[in-house]
Motif scaffolding. Structure first.
Motif, PDB file in Angstrom:
ATOM      1  N   ASN A  63       0.855  -1.173   0.000  1.00 56.23           N
ATOM      2  CA  ASN A  63       0.000   0.000   0.000  1.00 56.23           C
ATOM      3  C   ASN A  63       0.901   1.235   0.000  1.00 56.23           C
ATOM      4  N   GLN A 123       0.339   4.377  -0.279  1.00 57.07           N
ATOM      5  CA  GLN A 123      -0.110   5.493   0.555  1.00 57.07           C
ATOM      6  C   GLN A 123       0.278   5.244   2.024  1.00 57.07           C
ATOM      7  N   GLU A 124       0.152   4.019   2.481  1.00 51.59           N
ATOM      8  CA  GLU A 124       0.524   3.684   3.859  1.00 51.59           C
ATOM      9  C   GLU A 124       2.031   3.822   4.053  1.00 51.59           C
ATOM     10  N   ARG A 131       4.024   5.830   2.413  1.00 49.28           N
ATOM     11  CA  ARG A 131       4.319   7.271   2.447  1.00 49.28           C
ATOM     12  C   ARG A 131       3.986   7.860   3.813  1.00 49.28           C
ATOM     13  N   ARG A 132       2.872   7.447   4.395  1.00 50.54           N
ATOM     14  CA  ARG A 132       2.473   7.948   5.701  1.00 50.54           C
ATOM     15  C   ARG A 132       3.499   7.547   6.762  1.00 50.54           C
ATOM     16  N   GLN A 133       3.955   6.295   6.702  1.00 51.63           N
ATOM     17  CA  GLN A 133       4.947   5.827   7.664  1.00 51.63           C
ATOM     18  C   GLN A 133       6.272   6.569   7.493  1.00 51.63           C
ATOM     19  N   ASN A 134       6.676   6.799   6.259  1.00 49.35           N
ATOM     20  CA  ASN A 134       7.921   7.523   6.004  1.00 49.35           C
ATOM     21  C   ASN A 134       7.834   8.949   6.521  1.00 49.35           C
ATOM     22  N   GLN A 135       6.687   9.581   6.321  1.00 44.14           N
ATOM     23  CA  GLN A 135       6.514  10.956   6.795  1.00 44.14           C
ATOM     24  C   GLN A 135       6.533  10.993   8.322  1.00 44.14           C
ATOM     25  N   ALA A 136       5.882  10.039   8.961  1.00 43.92           N
ATOM     26  CA  ALA A 136       5.864   9.987  10.422  1.00 43.92           C
ATOM     27  C   ALA A 136       7.272   9.745  10.953  1.00 43.92           C
ATOM     28  N   GLN A 185       9.370  12.824  10.865  1.00 42.73           N
ATOM     29  CA  GLN A 185       8.983  13.796  11.881  1.00 42.73           C
ATOM     30  C   GLN A 185       9.205  13.260  13.289  1.00 42.73           C
ATOM     31  N   SER A 221       7.228   8.047  14.704  1.00 38.90           N
ATOM     32  CA  SER A 221       7.063   6.623  14.476  1.00 38.90           C
ATOM     33  C   SER A 221       6.688   5.926  15.782  1.00 38.90           C
TER      34      SER A 221
END
Length: 57
Positions: free
Chosen positions: A14, A16-17, A19-24, A27, A30
């Motif tokens: 997924n 999109q998932e 990308r969300r994990q990488n962004q978290a 920042q 995680s």
């Protein structure tokens, strides 16, 4: 160079998932972040290390 995948055999990842994990992670949000380090008492560890060094002498 990465191979191109046939769309019929595309990964079931997924994007999109991911990308969300990488962004978290970028920042520092995680869920596996630094919670272990925050539980460490640095002064206590230094004291134990000093005691260990003194015993070696």
């Amino acid at each position: 160079m990465a191979k191109r995948q046939n769309p019929a055999n595309a990964s079931k990842t997924n994007a999109q998932e991911v990308r969300r994990q990488n962004q978290a992670a970028a920042q520092g949000q995680s869920k596996f972040g630094t919670e272990f380090a925050s539980e460490t008492d640095v002064q206590e560890v230094r004291a134990q290390n000093q005691q260990s060094e003194n015993k070696k002498k």
